[in-house]
Design a protein around this motif. Structure first.
Motif, mmCIF file in Angstrom:
data_model
loop_
_atom_site.group_PDB
_atom_site.id
_atom_site.type_symbol
_atom_site.label_atom_id
_atom_site.label_comp_id
_atom_site.label_asym_id
_atom_site.label_seq_id
_atom_site.Cartn_x
_atom_site.Cartn_y
_atom_site.Cartn_z
ATOM 1 N N PHE A 1 28.301 63.391 52.973
ATOM 2 C CA PHE A 1 27.817 63.691 51.616
ATOM 3 C C PHE A 1 28.147 64.493 50.871
ATOM 4 O O PHE A 1 28.169 65.001 49.375
ATOM 5 C CB PHE A 1 26.507 63.066 50.696
ATOM 6 N N PHE A 2 27.129 66.097 51.222
ATOM 7 C CA PHE A 2 26.962 67.643 51.073
ATOM 8 C C PHE A 2 28.794 67.891 50.746
ATOM 9 O O PHE A 2 28.922 68.715 49.527
ATOM 10 C CB PHE A 2 26.396 68.153 51.836
ATOM 11 N N LEU A 3 30.093 67.785 51.011
ATOM 12 C CA LEU A 3 31.094 68.075 51.010
ATOM 13 C C LEU A 3 31.471 67.276 50.112
ATOM 14 O O LEU A 3 32.114 68.197 49.057
ATOM 15 C CB LEU A 3 31.689 67.541 52.262
ATOM 16 N N LYS A 4 31.226 65.795 49.457
ATOM 17 C CA LYS A 4 31.615 65.360 48.862
ATOM 18 C C LYS A 4 30.811 66.592 47.159
ATOM 19 O O LYS A 4 32.027 66.484 46.415
ATOM 20 C CB LYS A 4 31.630 64.316 48.649
ATOM 21 N N LYS A 5 29.956 66.462 47.690
ATOM 22 C CA LYS A 5 29.055 67.059 45.878
ATOM 23 C C LYS A 5 29.979 68.225 45.976
ATOM 24 O O LYS A 5 30.085 69.299 44.339
ATOM 25 C CB LYS A 5 27.909 67.219 46.402
ATOM 26 N N ILE A 6 29.426 69.367 46.561
ATOM 27 C CA ILE A 6 30.368 70.688 46.910
ATOM 28 C C ILE A 6 31.958 70.898 45.821
ATOM 29 O O ILE A 6 32.322 71.523 45.134
ATOM 30 C CB ILE A 6 30.651 71.434 48.138
ATOM 31 N N GLU A 7 32.908 69.482 46.777
ATOM 32 C CA GLU A 7 33.835 69.478 46.290
ATOM 33 C C GLU A 7 34.007 69.220 45.119
ATOM 34 O O GLU A 7 35.348 69.535 43.989
ATOM 35 C CB GLU A 7 34.998 68.641 47.084
ATOM 36 N N GLN A 8 33.241 68.655 44.025
ATOM 37 C CA GLN A 8 33.005 67.844 42.903
ATOM 38 C C GLN A 8 32.703 69.461 42.467
ATOM 39 O O GLN A 8 33.182 69.496 40.897
ATOM 40 C CB GLN A 8 32.236 66.831 42.408
ATOM 41 N N VAL A 9 31.621 70.590 42.505
ATOM 42 C CA VAL A 9 31.787 71.294 41.863
ATOM 43 C C VAL A 9 32.889 72.508 41.383
ATOM 44 O O VAL A 9 33.087 72.516 40.813
ATOM 45 C CB VAL A 9 30.214 72.343 42.721
ATOM 46 N N TYR A 10 33.722 73.214 43.089
ATOM 47 C CA TYR A 10 34.675 73.568 43.130
ATOM 48 C C TYR A 10 35.986 72.532 42.221
ATOM 49 O O TYR A 10 35.948 73.595 41.416
ATOM 50 C CB TYR A 10 35.371 73.298 44.209
ATOM 51 N N GLN A 11 36.293 71.473 42.061
ATOM 52 C CA GLN A 11 36.880 70.699 40.801
ATOM 53 C C GLN A 11 36.147 71.210 39.291
ATOM 54 O O GLN A 11 37.647 71.777 38.749
ATOM 55 C CB GLN A 11 36.921 69.248 41.323
ATOM 56 N N LYS A 12 35.130 71.021 39.084
ATOM 57 C CA LYS A 12 34.982 70.695 38.102
ATOM 58 C C LYS A 12 35.317 72.761 37.655
ATOM 59 O O LYS A 12 35.337 73.045 36.747
ATOM 60 C CB LYS A 12 34.033 71.133 37.888
ATOM 61 N N GLY A 13 35.414 73.867 38.532
ATOM 62 C CA GLY A 13 35.061 75.060 37.792
ATOM 63 C C GLY A 13 36.323 75.564 38.596
ATOM 64 O O GLY A 13 36.927 76.837 38.479
#
Length: 495
Positions: A472-484
């Motif tokens: 769950f944490f890695l998925k959310k962090i991945e989304q933040v990285y992808q967005k920026g």
């Protein structure tokens, strides 16, 4: 010309990819400067009274001089980790008719107007005024104050050299360690032959009693300014700034990492980067010092009644590599980040490889911390709980912080001369707060309710819970990285 340089600096800041974030952080830093500045002024105003009450048998100016060495040592260490180094994009200026000496003087002048040089003024100006009101000699007080200012600039220019030269850094670090160790041994009555505070106090008292000695720190500050100027001037060449030094690289068999599947490519890349480049090697070396952090607290009996501080220390024992290396993800890959992001690779695997590397480092640090059993099984259990928290919580917080950090890292040492790779990054400080305060809170609340064991178990379980929610944490962090991602590419491309 100075006005032109200031205008160029403002335009560079305003047009950067992280302008809005930079404005918010600078506003926050202004409030922080006002807070600490106000506190420093109050301290300086009441310092005479405080010293008179705690050391009634000594003249307050003598007491202040005895302990000035510790202020300057703290100042130097604080500067090394926090102070912004002189930075300017000088390549475009090298091909136009501007004297290189003017540019270098501007770079060094930027450091002279730093908040780190003003903070001592907030303390010693009120203290000096109180001394004058108390009837001390105006000539002695004023020249003593000028000597303190000169020593402050000595530290400023020493810090610049320490950031740009490993030799200077290790010399300064060794001197600090020796002085602190001698004072610690004296205070704890291991021997009474040498007390650093009194010996160094004789030097500062001489600056007060013999005002003409103010020339010594002034000349020393000017000499260090010259050394910095000479260091930069000898490296101010276009071919030196853009050329790549070619050297033979030895290959290492990392085929054993193939067992990690798709993660193996990223893990091999990180291991080679650490092995072949000086900056990552320095980080790896410095992270080893964190292993000794617990000694500071565990050997002091007074901390046995302050378990919150012990929990704080226990986190740091195993968090050296996690904090120092992890906070610069993805900056470690800034030199080839654009190429990396153009490949058909899953971002999740890229982040997982960094996570596994940090977890492995925490585990190895925990094994190396085994000698702490000497201080008691309760201390070692706190370190184990701290390692669990670092793996299950801090590793994800650190990865998340990397998404907000768009400061490029130059892996080769030569880039340090005109690019800031070791300066203070406010984003890192803001992300560091929950990493340091959250484990203390998780430990301390159960400790108050049910005792030490409850606090240790709570801290350890928090890490276990974090591991259960790893995906769950890695998925959310991945989304933040992808967005920026594209903002990060743009920011890395500016340097």
């Amino acid at each position: 010309m100075i006005r032109t340089f200031l205008s160029l600096q403002w335009k560079e800041f305003k047009r950067s990819a992280s302008f809005q974030k930079g404005i918010a952080i600078k506003i926050l830093l202004i409030f922080a400067a006002l807070y600490f500045g106000s506190f420093a002024i109050l301290l300086g105003a009441f310092l005479f009274k405080i010293l008179s009450e705690f050391f009634p048998e000594q003249d307050p100016i003598t007491t202040a001089n005895n302990y000035l060495i510790f202020w300057f040592l703290f100042d130097l260490v604080f500067r090394y980790f926090m102070q912004q180094m002189p930075v300017m994009n000088v390549k475009p200026l090298m091909i136009i008719p501007i004297k290189q000496k003017t540019i270098i003087h501007f770079l060094l002048g930027k450091t002279m107007v730093s908040f780190f040089n003003f903070l001592p003024l907030f303390i010693f100006i009120p203290f000096s005024i109180v001394l004058l009101v108390q009837g001390y000699s105006p000539v002695n007080v004023i020249l003593w104050f000028l000597a303190i200012v000169a020593i402050t600039y000595v530290l400023n220019f020493t810090n610049i050299l320490a950031n740009k030269s490993n030799t200077v850094f290790y010399i300064v670090l060794s001197v600090i360690a020796v002085l602190a160790g001698l004072e610690y041994l004296y205070i704890n009555e291991y021997f009474d032959a040498f007390k650093v505070s009194e010996i160094c106090g004789m030097v500062f008292n001489a600056l007060y009693n013999y005002p003409f000695l103010v020339l010594i720190p002034i000349v020393l500050a000017a000499f260090l300014y010259y050394l910095n100027f000479d260091y930069l001037n000898k490296r101010f060449y276009l071919d030196d700034a853009i050329s790549k030094k070619v050297k033979e690289v030895t290959t290492t068999d990392l085929s054993w990492m193939n067992r990690f599947g798709k993660l193996a490519t990223f893990l091999k890349n990180d291991v080679r980067m650490i092995w072949r480049n000086k900056r990552p090697k320095q980080v790896l070396f410095m992270s080893g010092f964190f292993l000794f952090y617990g000694v500071i607290f565990f050997v002091q009996k007074q901390y046995n009644d302050m378990p919150g501080f012990l929990a704080f220390a226990s986190i740091f024992v195993t968090a050296g590599f996690l904090f120092s290396f992890g906070q610069l993800v993805p900056s470690w890959d800034s030199e080839y980040y654009k190429m990396l992001m153009s490949q058909n690779i899953p971002y999740r695997k890229y982040l997982e490889s960094k996570w596994y590397l940090m977890v492995l480092a925490v585990f190895i640090s925990f094994l190396l911390s085994t000698p702490y059993i000497y201080f008691g099984w309760d201390k070692y259990a706190m370190i184990a709980a701290g390692a669990s928290f670092n793996i299950g919580i801090n590793s994800f917080v650190t990865l998340f912080g990397g998404a907000l950090n768009r400061v490029p890292v130059k892996l080769n040492e030569k880039a340090k001369a005109f690019s800031n790779t070791q300066g203070f990054n406010p984003t890192q400080l803001l992300i560091a707060l929950p990493k340091m305060l959250l484990p203390v809170i998780i430990f301390y609340i159960p400790y108050l309710i049910a005792g030490l064991n409850a606090g240790i178990i709570s801290l350890a379980l928090s890490g276990v819970v974090g591991l259960l929610f790893r995906n769950f944490f890695l998925k959310k962090i991945e989304q933040v990285y992808q967005k920026g991602k594209y903002k990060t590419i743009e920011a890395f491309g500016e340097n």
